[in-house]
Design a protein around this motif. Structure first.
Motif, PDB file in Angstrom:
ATOM      1  N   ILE A 398       0.865  -1.180   0.000  1.00  0.00           N
ATOM      2  CA  ILE A 398       0.000   0.000   0.000  1.00  0.00           C
ATOM      3  C   ILE A 398       0.897   1.224   0.000  1.00  0.00           C
ATOM      4  O   ILE A 398       1.639   1.464   0.953  1.00  0.00           O
ATOM      5  N   MET A 399       0.844   1.986  -1.086  1.00  0.00           N
ATOM      6  CA  MET A 399       1.712   3.142  -1.243  1.00  0.00           C
ATOM      7  C   MET A 399       0.987   4.406  -0.771  1.00  0.00           C
ATOM      8  O   MET A 399      -0.093   4.733  -1.256  1.00  0.00           O
ATOM      9  N   VAL A 400       1.586   5.088   0.194  1.00  0.00           N
ATOM     10  CA  VAL A 400       1.050   6.341   0.714  1.00  0.00           C
ATOM     11  C   VAL A 400       2.187   7.354   0.802  1.00  0.00           C
ATOM     12  O   VAL A 400       3.361   6.991   0.701  1.00  0.00           O
ATOM     13  N   VAL A 401       1.837   8.613   1.006  1.00  0.00           N
ATOM     14  CA  VAL A 401       2.837   9.678   1.115  1.00  0.00           C
ATOM     15  C   VAL A 401       2.673  10.382   2.449  1.00  0.00           C
ATOM     16  O   VAL A 401       1.556  10.727   2.847  1.00  0.00           O
ATOM     17  N   SER A 402       3.787  10.592   3.131  1.00  0.00           N
ATOM     18  CA  SER A 402       3.776  11.356   4.373  1.00  0.00           C
ATOM     19  C   SER A 402       3.473  12.819   4.084  1.00  0.00           C
ATOM     20  O   SER A 402       3.874  13.364   3.046  1.00  0.00           O
ATOM     21  N   GLY A 403       2.780  13.470   4.995  1.00  0.00           N
ATOM     22  CA  GLY A 403       2.494  14.883   4.837  1.00  0.00           C
ATOM     23  C   GLY A 403       3.672  15.785   5.178  1.00  0.00           C
ATOM     24  O   GLY A 403       3.634  16.982   4.920  1.00  0.00           O
ATOM     25  N   LYS A 404       4.735  15.210   5.703  1.00  0.00           N
ATOM     26  CA  LYS A 404       5.877  16.009   6.160  1.00  0.00           C
ATOM     27  C   LYS A 404       6.507  16.875   5.070  1.00  0.00           C
ATOM     28  O   LYS A 404       6.808  18.056   5.307  1.00  0.00           O
ATOM     29  N   PRO A 405       6.749  16.375   3.840  1.00  0.00           N
ATOM     30  CA  PRO A 405       7.370  17.220   2.808  1.00  0.00           C
ATOM     31  C   PRO A 405       6.512  18.399   2.367  1.00  0.00           C
ATOM     32  O   PRO A 405       6.998  19.272   1.638  1.00  0.00           O
TER      33      PRO A 405
END
Length: 448
Positions: A398-405
């Motif tokens: 499951i590919m997700v992106v962190s909100g940090k960038p």
């Protein structure tokens, strides 16, 4: 017209999602008319359009069948990956055939004009077509105030580097915001500061203070379908931002990159409330058609036009692509494709919201009320290790992106969230993906 477009979009969606597979016979015109509650002529028109797009084919005295696409559908269906990370358009809905037709037509229509260096402002017929096209979004501008760029990013870079008539130097950005632009501003050493934006909106009093005392050159904002929050400013917020811009001589750079994905009525851009004096309006055509097109449009106030042209200096976009886009819009193909994408993404957003409602039994996830667009942020408990969660989800495909960038490097008041995109998540995968994310968050909370 709307009924026909609804039916056409629904048929294409069912074929794209595999409800009708390659070689399968479609319902007869009579049966389809009963299913959709419309006339046989409407169904015939829809089937004819699908046949023109080479999505289906007809056999005399037999009916209509789905065209087989070797190496296309099988690859998508067999993939075990659930992609909540990609923000670019779903390649299965790229308008290849329509746009190929426009490319060929452009070569015939413009001939030798396409092989010159071109006008740095952009192809003149396209700018006139865009003047009419943008008016549908309450952006009224003459063609000579519209400049074509190689994507919105190019326009954003030029605006960051050029001087503004207010003599100020600081760029104000929402936090969180478009990550690639934040990295560009930091890499270029541009004076930049942030202001918090949450699912609830923005603190307008703080915004006014920054406009008044912060030396703000321009405020970069995505009022509609924000990346990565997915939310839209209220009409009152947009009107107040427009008023403050004029009051304090601060320019607004309005990135309206996903305006076409909304079905909400009366959601006008900030540009519509400002009288055009302090708003730069940016429109991208990559999110709706395909990223490789690299075409964007900038609508500029009179005071910025000459400086922007000086910094742009040369034509940076293929004349053939511009000519094809001009025909694509003028012939109604863009409007039809917009309707199709809006319908498909809307269905995925609804499926995501419903899946969260079913599986978020412990209330560990917080999501805003997003019904249109591409992004829905999953706000997490503070003690969750975001980086570890992303890795564990990747191990489960499951590919997700962190909100940090999505924050400036030195910005401290960050919310912890996953940026969820539905643009490439197949609808039959969404439930499983949300359930797994929720289970991994429970595991993370218990682990800590």
């Amino acid at each position: 017209m709307k009924k026909y477009l609804d039916i056409l979009s629904d048929m294409e969606l069912k074929i794209d999602e595999g409800q009708f597979i390659s070689g399968q016979k479609l319902p007869s015109i009579r049966n389809a008319a009963k299913q959709y509650g419309c006339s046989a002529n409407t169904i015939t028109r829809a089937y004819t359009e699908l046949e023109n797009r080479h999505v289906i084919y007809s056999i005399a005295q037999s009916g209509y069948y789905v065209v087989e696409k070797p190496g296309h559908r099988s690859t998508v269906v067999e993939s075990k990956m659930i992609d909540f990370a990609s923000s670019s358009p779903d390649p299965t809905v790229f308008p290849y055939l329509d746009f190929r037709h426009c490319l060929n037509k452009a070569l015939d229509t413009y001939k030798f004009d396409l092989f010159t260096c071109g006008d740095p402002n952009g192809l003149e017929p396209l700018r006139h077509t865009l003047a009419s096209h943008l008016a549908g979004d309450q952006v009224f501008a003459r063609a000579d105030r519209i400049i074509i760029t190689s994507g919105v990013n190019r326009a954003l870079e030029l605006l960051a580097k050029m001087p503004f008539p207010n003599g100020k130097s600081v760029i104000l950005v929402e936090q969180p915001s478009y990550d690639l632009y934040l990295r560009f501003l930091e890499a270029e050493g541009v004076s930049v500061c942030g202001i918090a934006r949450t699912a609830a909106g923005i603190d307008l009093r703080e915004l006014e203070e920054k406009f008044k005392h912060g030396g703000i050159k321009f405020f970069y904002t995505m009022p509609r379908h924000h990346s990565p929050l997915g939310t839209t400013y209220s009409a009152d917020e947009r009107k107040i931002i427009a008023r403050l811009a004029s009051k304090y001589d601060v320019y607004i750079v309005e990135d309206d990159y996903m305006a076409d994905l909304s079905e909400e009525r009366g959601v006008d851009p900030i540009y519509a409330y400002n009288g055009t004096s302090h708003v730069v309006y940016l429109k991208s055509f990559s999110k709706l058609i395909f990223p490789g097109l690299r075409l964007g449009a900038a609508v500029l106030p009179e005071k910025l036009l000459e400086t922007f042209r000086e910094y742009k200096r040369y034509a940076d976009t293929s004349l053939l692509s511009q000519a094809a886009l001009e025909l694509y819009i003028k012939n109604g193909m863009y409007e039809r494709h917009k309707h199709k994408i809006r319908s498909q993404y809307g269905e995925r957003i609804r499926a995501l919201n419903e899946a969260v409602r079913r599986h978020n039994d412990e209330g560990l996830l917080e999501i805003p009320g997003v019904n249109y667009g591409v992004y829905v942020p999953f706000k997490l408990p503070r003690k969750v290790n975001l980086e570890r969660l992303v890795i564990r989800l990747a191990e489960k495909k499951i590919m997700v992106v962190s909100g940090k960038p999505s924050y400036l490097s030195d910005y401290r008041e960050r919310e912890k969230f996953l940026r969820i995109s539905i643009s490439r998540a197949r609808i039959e995968q969404i439930e499983e993906g949300v359930e797994t994310i929720n289970e991994e968050i429970k595991r993370e909370v218990k682990y800590l």
